[in-house]
Design a protein around this motif. Sequence first.
Motif, PDB file in Angstrom:
ATOM      1  N   VAL A  50      49.792  38.988  35.922  1.00  0.00           N
ATOM      2  CA  VAL A  50      48.953  37.989  35.236  1.00  0.00           C
ATOM      3  C   VAL A  50      48.424  36.989  36.261  1.00  0.00           C
ATOM      4  O   VAL A  50      47.223  36.714  36.328  1.00  0.00           O
ATOM      5  CB  VAL A  50      49.747  37.244  34.139  1.00  0.00           C
ATOM      6  N   ILE A  51      49.326  36.482  37.107  1.00  0.00           N
ATOM      7  CA  ILE A  51      48.917  35.491  38.106  1.00  0.00           C
ATOM      8  C   ILE A  51      47.935  36.110  39.102  1.00  0.00           C
ATOM      9  O   ILE A  51      46.903  35.531  39.416  1.00  0.00           O
ATOM     10  CB  ILE A  51      50.154  34.919  38.842  1.00  0.00           C
ATOM     11  N   GLY A  76      50.437  46.748  33.478  1.00  0.00           N
ATOM     12  CA  GLY A  76      49.190  46.396  34.160  1.00  0.00           C
ATOM     13  C   GLY A  76      48.090  46.022  33.191  1.00  0.00           C
ATOM     14  O   GLY A  76      47.401  45.023  33.364  1.00  0.00           O
ATOM     15  N   LEU A  77      47.939  46.824  32.145  1.00  0.00           N
ATOM     16  CA  LEU A  77      46.841  46.599  31.201  1.00  0.00           C
ATOM     17  C   LEU A  77      47.030  45.267  30.475  1.00  0.00           C
ATOM     18  O   LEU A  77      46.127  44.424  30.451  1.00  0.00           O
ATOM     19  CB  LEU A  77      46.779  47.752  30.201  1.00  0.00           C
ATOM     20  N   ILE A  78      48.219  45.086  29.903  1.00  0.00           N
ATOM     21  CA  ILE A  78      48.456  43.855  29.146  1.00  0.00           C
ATOM     22  C   ILE A  78      48.414  42.646  30.079  1.00  0.00           C
ATOM     23  O   ILE A  78      47.757  41.646  29.796  1.00  0.00           O
ATOM     24  CB  ILE A  78      49.809  43.931  28.403  1.00  0.00           C
ATOM     25  N   VAL A 111      41.770  36.763  30.497  1.00  0.00           N
ATOM     26  CA  VAL A 111      41.484  35.781  29.450  1.00  0.00           C
ATOM     27  C   VAL A 111      41.751  34.361  29.967  1.00  0.00           C
ATOM     28  O   VAL A 111      40.938  33.448  29.769  1.00  0.00           O
ATOM     29  CB  VAL A 111      42.321  36.075  28.180  1.00  0.00           C
ATOM     30  N   LEU A 112      42.870  34.198  30.678  1.00  0.00           N
ATOM     31  CA  LEU A 112      43.176  32.883  31.252  1.00  0.00           C
ATOM     32  C   LEU A 112      42.078  32.449  32.224  1.00  0.00           C
ATOM     33  O   LEU A 112      41.667  31.295  32.243  1.00  0.00           O
ATOM     34  CB  LEU A 112      44.532  32.907  31.962  1.00  0.00           C
ATOM     35  N   ALA A 113      41.598  33.418  33.023  1.00  0.00           N
ATOM     36  CA  ALA A 113      40.536  33.098  33.982  1.00  0.00           C
ATOM     37  C   ALA A 113      39.259  32.689  33.251  1.00  0.00           C
ATOM     38  O   ALA A 113      38.561  31.764  33.661  1.00  0.00           O
ATOM     39  CB  ALA A 113      40.270  34.291  34.887  1.00  0.00           C
ATOM     40  N   GLY A 122      38.573  42.597  36.972  1.00  0.00           N
ATOM     41  CA  GLY A 122      39.950  42.091  36.932  1.00  0.00           C
ATOM     42  C   GLY A 122      40.887  43.067  36.246  1.00  0.00           C
ATOM     43  O   GLY A 122      41.972  43.368  36.741  1.00  0.00           O
ATOM     44  N   ILE A 123      40.447  43.582  35.095  1.00  0.00           N
ATOM     45  CA  ILE A 123      41.303  44.496  34.340  1.00  0.00           C
ATOM     46  C   ILE A 123      41.532  45.787  35.143  1.00  0.00           C
ATOM     47  O   ILE A 123      42.659  46.275  35.249  1.00  0.00           O
ATOM     48  CB  ILE A 123      40.697  44.790  32.956  1.00  0.00           C
TER      49      ILE A 123
END
Lengths: 413, 226
Positions: free
Chosen positions: A40-41, A341-343, A350-352, A382-383
């Motif tokens: 995520v980070i 990875g996907l989640i 979304v955070l970005a 990103g994804i």
Amino acid sequence: MSEERKTLWQRLYSPIVLSLAIRNLKLNKFRTILSMIGIVIGVFAICAMGMIGAGFTEEMNSMISDTADTLTISPIGEKVIDGTTTTGFSAKDLRDIESAVKSVTNGYDMIPMYSSSKYVYIGKETTMTTLSGMDSEAINTLVTLTEGTLPRGSTNVIVGETFAEDNDLRIGSRITMLSSTGQEVTCRVVGIMESTGMMNFGFSTDSAVVGSIECYTAIVGDNHGLYDKVIVRAYDPTELTAIDNAIEKKMNGKEDKDSDDTVYILNSYEIMEIFDEIMSMSTIFTTIISGISLLVAAVAITNVMLMSVKERTREVGILRSIGTFRSQILQMFLYEAGMIGLIGSIIGTVLALMAAPLFLYGMIGSIEAMLSVGVLMYVPIGILIGLFVCLISGLYPAWKAANLNPVEAMSTD
Amino acid sequence: MDSIPVVELHDVSKIYPMPAGDVHALNHVNFSIHVGEFVAIMGPSGSGKSTLMNIIGCLDVPTSGIVKINGMSTSDMKDDELTIHRRDNIGFIFQKYNLISLLTAYENVEYPLILKYGRHDTTTRTADLLRMVGLTDAQMQHTPYELSGGQQQRVSIARALANDPTFLLCDEPTGNLDSKMSTQIMELLKDLHSKGRTIVMVTHNPATAEYADRIVIIRDGVIVNE
Ligand SMILES: Nc1ncnc2c1ncn2[C@@H]1O[C@H](COP(=O)(O)OP(=O)(O)O)[C@@H](O)[C@H]1O
Ligand SMILES: [Mg+2]
């Protein structure tokens, strides 16, 4: 169905293997979440920085592209005329500059102008402005009027859009300046100049007041007919540097700049290039930082996956013994890594998407650029990067699991 | 017997290299099993019974020698082919049951069917098998940890039968069970044998070995008595 006739999709997609992977992720929720935080980070960093960089560049480009075709030439050498020391361009200087420009190209505008700082009195307010004087042909070439007409005579001026807004000026408004002899000169605003934007390296209209030469002379005086500034605009901005060099050589007698110069040249094309360079350097820098955070995430995921393989060695042995293919064991762990990875990368993206507008707003006061392709491109990027990193990180542990000896695997506890 | 044996071992040895010296788990073993046999393998602990079973079941490969399944040498077969063989033709029953703890009893039995057919069991086969080995419908939804040892072994027998294999390999199937439960499990195996399945069973217990029609004794990796 024979094994040979199974399609690639059937080989890649085993519902039972997928459901085992999902169950395992749920069973180890805490570990799954911990390993997800890394990705995520990482994805957040790469996405947010990418979006901010792209948005910033987008905004900057739209602001500076119009003016990256201008050389602003200022005099720095001193002249003694009638016993007074002064600076400025004489008619001969202008001819020299023009011949230097002509040696490079015929596609140019050359605009000599007078200019100096003045206090302006509007009602009870006092502000500072740059008063410029030039002939109407020069004004016509240099600026675009949003309304009104070009200034003629000694008491008509035009003002920049921003200046007009800040001081509540309209066509017909009056502004007052003090002449060099101390007399109040009141001028009428007859036109408003279109804004040249924040990032302007040529002639900035923003806080400018422009009048005819007659008007300027009436207020400031004529300084022995010496011009304060020359603007050269090239139709082809890539010729700007060559023109710059030609003027340097002609006026300063050498190609490199130093203190004995008679002119100082501000090259907007070079400034833009420097700006582009800074942008691409900061992009490289942020990419490296994001890359490092993704690397850390990758190591964390490999570690978690190795733990998972170790914990489930016995299970793998059993699955293999009752007829599960190596490729299915490989899939089981890759599904696991892929889902992390996907989640993780969806959350990061979304955070970005939430953080980037905040930063952009703070930096340039506008989030319009968020909707550009260059910025939104970072959502799929990103994804995909997050997914890719996780799959790569899971590859070695999955391969290890798939190649376990079933008997030895089954006998571990 | 002139039929092709289900499994033939020719001069099979299995050596585990260990720091303290090689362990010869199997030493030049010659052995074959024919269709319909019920063979019991007996011998002291560490004599190589499990190693022999794993090689018969194509779970492991010998260090030297030849293993043939239905006349075909396993050294000529790819890992995927051996996997399909285990999935479709062999049912394993282990001492430790070896159920997947993530799955319910029902899902454990359904798993080999999904492996083979690539989709969930839409017939009553899974439930029928579980009922046959004596599980109630409620117990089918339990995970292995919620079942007793005997119930787990029943589930593992049902799983071994899922793809209707002709060949059952049981490594001490009653080793962890009390005598009453052992008898029930043995009756189940006896019944499966009477329905035509070939069974090879490792056991310590002479009473259990009674069910077999052929007893093989192994000691230090060598078959000493048939
Ligand atoms: N993976 C292994 N690594 C090393 N030695 C092993 C391994 N598996 C079995 N052995 C050794 O091989 C011999 C036979 O083992 P095993 O076939 O399990 O015996 P049994 O089932 O008759 O008790 C034993 O001495 C055991 O220690
Ligand atoms: Mg054993």
